[in-house]
Write a protein that holds these residues in place. Sequence first.
Motif, PDB file in Angstrom:
ATOM      1  N   ASP B  67       0.889  -1.062   0.120  1.00  0.00           N
ATOM      2  CA  ASP B  67       0.093   0.085   0.221  1.00  0.00           C
ATOM      3  C   ASP B  67       0.721   0.900   0.204  1.00  0.00           C
ATOM      4  O   ASP B  67       0.501   1.806  -0.543  1.00  0.00           O
ATOM      5  CB  ASP B  67      -1.340   0.389   1.033  1.00  0.00           C
ATOM      6  CG  ASP B  67      -2.085  -1.076   1.196  1.00  0.00           C
ATOM      7  OD1 ASP B  67      -2.345  -1.515   0.472  1.00  0.00           O
ATOM      8  OD2 ASP B  67      -2.424  -0.690   1.830  1.00  0.00           O
ATOM      9  N   THR B  68       2.260   1.276   0.395  1.00  0.00           N
ATOM     10  CA  THR B  68       2.938   2.759   1.063  1.00  0.00           C
ATOM     11  C   THR B  68       4.390   2.391   0.470  1.00  0.00           C
ATOM     12  O   THR B  68       4.689   3.350   0.405  1.00  0.00           O
ATOM     13  CB  THR B  68       3.179   2.720   2.440  1.00  0.00           C
ATOM     14  OG1 THR B  68       3.779   1.119   3.065  1.00  0.00           O
ATOM     15  CG2 THR B  68       1.330   2.469   2.975  1.00  0.00           C
ATOM     16  N   TRP B  79      -3.467   8.159  -1.604  1.00  0.00           N
ATOM     17  CA  TRP B  79      -4.862   8.021  -1.895  1.00  0.00           C
ATOM     18  C   TRP B  79      -5.823   9.151  -2.479  1.00  0.00           C
ATOM     19  O   TRP B  79      -6.754   9.605  -1.933  1.00  0.00           O
ATOM     20  CB  TRP B  79      -5.681   7.733   0.274  1.00  0.00           C
ATOM     21  CG  TRP B  79      -4.665   6.811   0.617  1.00  0.00           C
ATOM     22  CD1 TRP B  79      -3.326   7.197   1.101  1.00  0.00           C
ATOM     23  CD2 TRP B  79      -4.509   5.902   0.221  1.00  0.00           C
ATOM     24  NE1 TRP B  79      -2.530   5.726   2.231  1.00  0.00           N
ATOM     25  CE2 TRP B  79      -4.108   5.194   1.527  1.00  0.00           C
ATOM     26  CE3 TRP B  79      -5.656   4.560   0.255  1.00  0.00           C
ATOM     27  CZ2 TRP B  79      -3.354   3.518   2.102  1.00  0.00           C
ATOM     28  CZ3 TRP B  79      -5.545   3.226   0.285  1.00  0.00           C
ATOM     29  CH2 TRP B  79      -4.333   2.592   1.436  1.00  0.00           C
ATOM     30  N   LEU B  84      -8.034   5.962  -6.012  1.00  0.00           N
ATOM     31  CA  LEU B  84      -8.889   4.823  -4.830  1.00  0.00           C
ATOM     32  C   LEU B  84      -9.694   4.665  -6.292  1.00  0.00           C
ATOM     33  O   LEU B  84     -10.215   3.730  -5.984  1.00  0.00           O
ATOM     34  CB  LEU B  84      -9.315   5.502  -3.959  1.00  0.00           C
ATOM     35  CG  LEU B  84      -8.326   6.206  -2.985  1.00  0.00           C
ATOM     36  CD1 LEU B  84      -9.220   6.896  -1.974  1.00  0.00           C
ATOM     37  CD2 LEU B  84      -8.253   4.459  -2.264  1.00  0.00           C
ATOM     38  N   VAL B 126      -3.968   6.502   6.760  1.00  0.00           N
ATOM     39  CA  VAL B 126      -4.679   6.632   5.538  1.00  0.00           C
ATOM     40  C   VAL B 126      -6.179   7.712   5.811  1.00  0.00           C
ATOM     41  O   VAL B 126      -5.660   8.608   4.818  1.00  0.00           O
ATOM     42  CB  VAL B 126      -5.710   5.127   5.690  1.00  0.00           C
ATOM     43  CG1 VAL B 126      -6.791   5.425   4.423  1.00  0.00           C
ATOM     44  CG2 VAL B 126      -4.809   4.423   5.324  1.00  0.00           C
ATOM     45  N   ARG B 127      -6.748   8.396   6.713  1.00  0.00           N
ATOM     46  CA  ARG B 127      -7.255   8.907   6.942  1.00  0.00           C
ATOM     47  C   ARG B 127      -6.906  10.862   6.603  1.00  0.00           C
ATOM     48  O   ARG B 127      -7.394  11.704   5.889  1.00  0.00           O
ATOM     49  CB  ARG B 127      -8.119   8.996   8.252  1.00  0.00           C
ATOM     50  CG  ARG B 127      -9.461   8.130   8.665  1.00  0.00           C
ATOM     51  CD  ARG B 127     -10.134   8.529   9.131  1.00  0.00           C
ATOM     52  NE  ARG B 127      -9.544   8.170  10.797  1.00  0.00           N
ATOM     53  CZ  ARG B 127      -9.815   7.504  11.323  1.00  0.00           C
ATOM     54  NH1 ARG B 127     -10.366   5.871  11.119  1.00  0.00           N
ATOM     55  NH2 ARG B 127      -9.261   7.039  12.706  1.00  0.00           N
ATOM     56  N   ASP B 129      -3.573  10.483   5.125  1.00  0.00           N
ATOM     57  CA  ASP B 129      -3.002  11.056   3.823  1.00  0.00           C
ATOM     58  C   ASP B 129      -4.452  11.450   2.968  1.00  0.00           C
ATOM     59  O   ASP B 129      -3.865  12.128   2.245  1.00  0.00           O
ATOM     60  CB  ASP B 129      -2.728   9.709   2.867  1.00  0.00           C
ATOM     61  CG  ASP B 129      -1.179   9.050   4.098  1.00  0.00           C
ATOM     62  OD1 ASP B 129      -0.714  10.828   4.909  1.00  0.00           O
ATOM     63  OD2 ASP B 129      -0.738   8.151   3.832  1.00  0.00           O
ATOM     64  N   MET B 130      -5.813  10.741   3.591  1.00  0.00           N
ATOM     65  CA  MET B 130      -6.628  11.445   2.113  1.00  0.00           C
ATOM     66  C   MET B 130      -6.711  12.446   2.381  1.00  0.00           C
ATOM     67  O   MET B 130      -6.925  13.803   0.925  1.00  0.00           O
ATOM     68  CB  MET B 130      -7.884  10.136   2.779  1.00  0.00           C
ATOM     69  CG  MET B 130      -7.583   9.008   1.900  1.00  0.00           C
ATOM     70  SD  MET B 130      -9.375   8.347   2.799  1.00  0.00           S
ATOM     71  CE  MET B 130      -9.009   6.543   1.792  1.00  0.00           C
ATOM     72  N   SER B 133      -4.796  14.913  -0.029  1.00  0.00           N
ATOM     73  CA  SER B 133      -4.982  15.171  -1.145  1.00  0.00           C
ATOM     74  C   SER B 133      -6.206  15.474  -0.915  1.00  0.00           C
ATOM     75  O   SER B 133      -5.330  16.531  -1.748  1.00  0.00           O
ATOM     76  CB  SER B 133      -4.611  13.034  -1.661  1.00  0.00           C
ATOM     77  OG  SER B 133      -4.134  12.769  -1.131  1.00  0.00           O
ATOM     78  N   VAL B 156     -13.051   6.307   3.733  1.00  0.00           N
ATOM     79  CA  VAL B 156     -12.420   4.556   4.326  1.00  0.00           C
ATOM     80  C   VAL B 156     -14.288   3.849   4.627  1.00  0.00           C
ATOM     81  O   VAL B 156     -14.124   2.858   4.366  1.00  0.00           O
ATOM     82  CB  VAL B 156     -12.194   5.204   5.828  1.00  0.00           C
ATOM     83  CG1 VAL B 156     -12.230   3.630   6.234  1.00  0.00           C
ATOM     84  CG2 VAL B 156     -10.439   5.518   5.178  1.00  0.00           C
TER      85      VAL B 156
END
Lengths: 206, 206
Positions: B67-68, B79, B84, B126-127, B129-130, B133, B156
């Motif tokens: 993933d990363t 993300w 996505l 993840v949250r 990073d999103m 973005s 998510v």
Amino acid sequence: MARARSEERRAEILAAALTVIAERGYRGATLGAVAERVGLSQQGLLHYFPTKEALLVAVLEDRDRWDTGGGAARGGGAWRPDLLASLVEYNAMRPGVVQTFSALLGESVTEDHPAREFFTTRYVQVRADMAASLRAEYGEVLPGGLTPERAAVLMVAVLDGLQYQWLLDPSAVDMPAAFRDFLELLEGPGAAGRAARRDGEAGTRD
Amino acid sequence: MARARSEERRAEILAAALTVIAERGYRGATLGAVAERVGLSQQGLLHYFPTKEALLVAVLEDRDRWDTGGGAARGGGAWRPDLLASLVEYNAMRPGVVQTFSALLGESVTEDHPAREFFTTRYVQVRADMAASLRAEYGEVLPGGLTPERAAVLMVAVLDGLQYQWLLDPSAVDMPAAFRDFLELLEGPGAAGRAARRDGEAGTRD
DNA sequence: ATTATCTATAGATCTATAGATAATGC
DNA sequence: ATTATCTATAGATCTATAGATAATGC
């Protein structure tokens, strides 16, 4: 009297099963652990539910009654967006129950899981009921631009997905607020006012 | 040469573990079943991963790298909403992997589950990073009216929630289309055009 | 020496069956 | 008779440790 006693016992056992499944999932839950919580021997428990799977089925049927049993719930009205918002708020106060069913949903995607059919059937119906509610409220296209059916899939996804994030990290996720955010996306600005007018309530959300 | 052999074997074992976990979850997966799939004895497998938990940790670390790990993925770009959408389309072609991680996520909310911390930590990141973005793309408020942080939680949730519905009933749920629907809610009308311009691509979505 | 595997097995569990005992309801 | 429970236990599994064997790499 014996019958009443028996029903009571069964209810106690179901409550204990809920807790143990929340702690360890269905596969990880042991009959012994459930029995111990009720103060029975493992074999005593099997008197009420002859197999482990029968116990799980009873747990799921119980939930079904809860979700669709109430008078107002029958016939599609149970999944109205504004009622869902309240349900999410209610759920945020009982992490145990949420954890039980989130664990079961997660397990249910594995092969031959005894809850798989339950969830599959249930989601078909929940999506249909939600779509019907949304159609009754908004017609063929919601303010956000989606059809009721397409909105319903996302609504279920948001409900389930939020539960996992919230269970893993309750302080990082405000589940009810997030769900309201989603409703506003679907319904467009002014949704809160619309809901309040319909319910004859004053006050704003958010 | 011995080292290379060994790495190969470990990779084979990880692939087998993925499959068995998809079928039965982590708690239901047995070392024997994983070993059999690789053509090893259960004890032979334990030579490579000394405990069952060590095997799970390796599976999760592998995912983390995926993933990363890629160059473009580092630093928050992984993300992006348009990436996505492609990821969801890709996932719709590999139900096995989706099932493995959906089963693990579901189990992870139970007590003392060895994947719990992995998912908790991962979702925080993840949250974030999103949100980064989305902020880079839209600033402090998305067209749909949400802040990047509030949109990220929902994103998510939609990703995870759609996977469960799709795994339970693939023919009833068009996962990639549903995710695009959600992006349009977030980004408002014209999102497809915006994404296409940025990527220098022609064509419309949906 | 180290690596890769195997056989054997200890030590824990788990579900479910069999059969006994005591209390309750006709 | 039926209901509620219990003790005992069969029969399956499961993880992990111990210790042996064979091949590979210095």
